[in-house]
Design an enzyme around this catalytic site. Structure first.
Site, short mmCIF file in Angstrom:
data_model
loop_
_atom_site.label_atom_id
_atom_site.label_comp_id
_atom_site.label_asym_id
_atom_site.label_seq_id
_atom_site.Cartn_x
_atom_site.Cartn_y
_atom_site.Cartn_z
N SER A 63 -23.73 6.33 0.52
CA SER A 63 -24.46 7.42 -0.15
C SER A 63 -25.79 7.78 0.53
O SER A 63 -26.39 8.79 0.18
CB SER A 63 -24.72 7.07 -1.61
OG SER A 63 -23.53 7.12 -2.34
N LYS A 66 -26.06 11.23 1.82
CA LYS A 66 -26.18 12.40 0.93
C LYS A 66 -27.40 13.27 1.19
O LYS A 66 -27.27 14.50 1.29
CB LYS A 66 -26.15 11.95 -0.53
CG LYS A 66 -24.81 11.41 -0.99
CD LYS A 66 -24.90 10.84 -2.40
CE LYS A 66 -23.56 10.28 -2.87
NZ LYS A 66 -23.66 9.65 -4.20
N TYR A 189 -15.54 13.67 2.64
CA TYR A 189 -16.72 12.99 2.09
C TYR A 189 -16.65 11.49 2.36
O TYR A 189 -17.66 10.86 2.73
CB TYR A 189 -16.82 13.26 0.59
CG TYR A 189 -17.83 12.40 -0.11
CD1 TYR A 189 -19.20 12.54 0.14
CD2 TYR A 189 -17.43 11.43 -1.02
CE1 TYR A 189 -20.12 11.72 -0.50
CE2 TYR A 189 -18.35 10.61 -1.66
CZ TYR A 189 -19.69 10.76 -1.39
OH TYR A 189 -20.60 9.96 -2.01
N TYR A 241 -30.58 7.40 -8.67
CA TYR A 241 -29.68 7.58 -9.81
C TYR A 241 -30.36 7.31 -11.17
O TYR A 241 -31.44 7.83 -11.43
CB TYR A 241 -28.43 6.70 -9.64
CG TYR A 241 -27.72 6.88 -8.34
CD1 TYR A 241 -27.34 8.15 -7.91
CD2 TYR A 241 -27.43 5.80 -7.52
CE1 TYR A 241 -26.68 8.34 -6.71
CE2 TYR A 241 -26.76 5.96 -6.31
CZ TYR A 241 -26.39 7.24 -5.92
OH TYR A 241 -25.75 7.41 -4.73
N VAL A 259 -23.91 1.81 -1.47
CA VAL A 259 -23.25 0.64 -2.02
C VAL A 259 -22.88 -0.40 -0.96
O VAL A 259 -22.44 -1.50 -1.30
CB VAL A 259 -21.98 1.03 -2.82
CG1 VAL A 259 -22.36 1.82 -4.05
CG2 VAL A 259 -20.98 1.76 -1.96
#
Length: 424
Positions: A63, A66, A189, A241, A259
């Site tokens: 992530s 992103k 993705y 988050y 992660v």
């Protein structure tokens, strides 16, 4: 003299060692990671690299891709086109929740999976699926300053367990957020998230954002300053988050986690930071990485909301006075000693070693010394003393009260040149 920063970063690693947390076992390939790996890297906006621990260990970016893909979408499609598709509001939910606006289906922000899938679709822009993946791999390579590759085993492992992302993508397609095949968007993705990096790569990427979009080593302008401002703003409020509010208030560094165990952070105008340790907390964030960022923020005054200071060059002038054994090197300092300006001073002394037996630091034009600046200056003085250099300080404003270097040495401190000359 050797820079004290690697020693400090090693101390941070030791102080933040923690065996709690768990690997991301819902992705079989990530569950095979060595749980004891721990690395920390800083890269300044000028391109100086300080790295310790397992910094050659490669892992997938996940992530952390992103914010960079969001920046690519903004750069390629423009702000209006992207904001029409992806909002910028914190979701307050986990990264894989279905966080969409009612009625429109617009993802709440680009840092959650729903927004990242939409950002990938914006980069794809109706082309062949391979085109967006190559654009993203090329972008990440330019940011890192070297060619990066995709870990096909991790990509395959994630694709086999991508049911939730497939569901989100189909929901986005149902809301007509994009018109592409949902399965192709998910596969693209996942391949985006499977690009392999080290902490050195990530810190260089982060430093590019810290430098306003200019890669510190290659000097390539990758993002416009407007795009960087937008990306950092969203990272500050949404990057961590459902822990984003706690992170911003306690650590105060725009950041993004993944992660696989990586975390990046950016302090605009100063530096990029990357940590890696694969044991994760309940938010899916590296346990040791969070601890290291907290320590750096406290020790180095890196909280974004600390009173800002303009980072002028702290070394105003350097010259040698006298000849032979009676000569001395004079370093006139100015402005504010915070981390970046102090690091520049360290680099200046490392790159051009002191060749005289005496050295004078003149602090007459120094306005403020932050705690990190004091520690770095005293560490320099101590190391120079161990190298056989007699160090003296001129400090009319009393910026260095009781200057204990920690090496059993306290430098002579004078209030003026006249005082120094009077005492020989």
């Amino acid at each position: 003299m050797r820079s004290p920063l690697p020693d400090y970063l090693t101390e941070v690693l030791r102080g933040c060692a923690d065996s709690s947390g768990a690997l991301a076992d819902y992705i079989p390939e990530l569950a095979r990671a060595d749980p004891d790996r721990f690395a920390l890297t800083l890269v300044t906006a000028e391109g100086a690299v300080y790295s310790v621990g397992d910094d050659h260990t490669e892992f997938t970016i996940q992530s952390i891709s992103k914010p960079f893909v969001y920046g690519l979408a903004l750069q390629q499609r423009g702000f209006d086109a992207v904001l029409d598709v992806i909002d910028v509001e914190p979701s307050g939910e986990a990264f894989n929740e279905v966080s969409l606006e009612r009625n429109t289906g617009r993802p709440l922000n680009p840092m959650i999976n729903a927004g990242a899938l939409a950002a990938h679709a914006l980069v794809l822009d109706g082309r062949q699926p391979e085109a967006s993946v190559e654009d993203i791999r090329s972008l990440l390579s330019s940011l890192a300053g070297r060619e990066l590759t995709i870990d096909e085993k991790v990509a395959s492992s994630e694709l086999e367990n991508s049911y939730r992302n497939v569901a989100i993508a189909n929901l986005l397609r149902g809301y007509e957020v994009f018109e592409d095949d949902p399965d192709e968007i998910v596969e693209g993705y996942i391949r985006q998230c499977s690009v392999t990096v080290t902490t050195k790569d990530l810190a260089m990427m982060a430093a590019t954002l810290a430098a306003g979009g200019v890669q510190p080593v290659t000097c390539e302008e990758i993002f416009s300053r407007d795009v960087v401002r937008q990306v950092l703003s969203v990272m500050a409020t949404c990057g961590m988050y459902d822990a984003a509010g706690d992170w911003l208030s306690t650590v105060g560094i725009p950041a993004k986690s993944g992660v696989s165990g990586g975390i990046i952070g950016i302090l605009p105008g100063q530096l990029g930071i990357a940590a890696y340790s694969p044991r994760l907390d309940d938010h899916g964030t590296s346990v040791q990485g969070v601890a290291a960022f907290g320590r750096l923020s406290r020790d180095m005054n890196l909280h974004l909301m600390d009173a800002p200071m303009v980072a002028h060059s702290v070394l105003r002038r350097r010259h040698v006075i006298g000849e032979g054994d009676e000569s001395l090197t004079l370093l006139e300092l100015q402005g504010d000693l915070q981390f970046t300006s102090s690091e520049g001073l360290v680099t200046a002394v490392v790159d051009e070693p002191v060749e005289t037996k005496r050295l004078v630091f003149d602090l007459s034009l120094v306005r403020t010394i932050l705690p990190v600046g004091r520690r770095m200056l005293l560490e320099m003085i101590g190391r120079l003393h161990r190298d056989g250099v007699e160090v003296v300080v001129i400090d009319p404003e009393g910026h260095l009260p009781e200057p204990d270097t920690g090496y059993g040495f306290r430098p002579q401190v004078h209030t003026s040149w006249e005082d120094l000359e009077a005492q020989g």
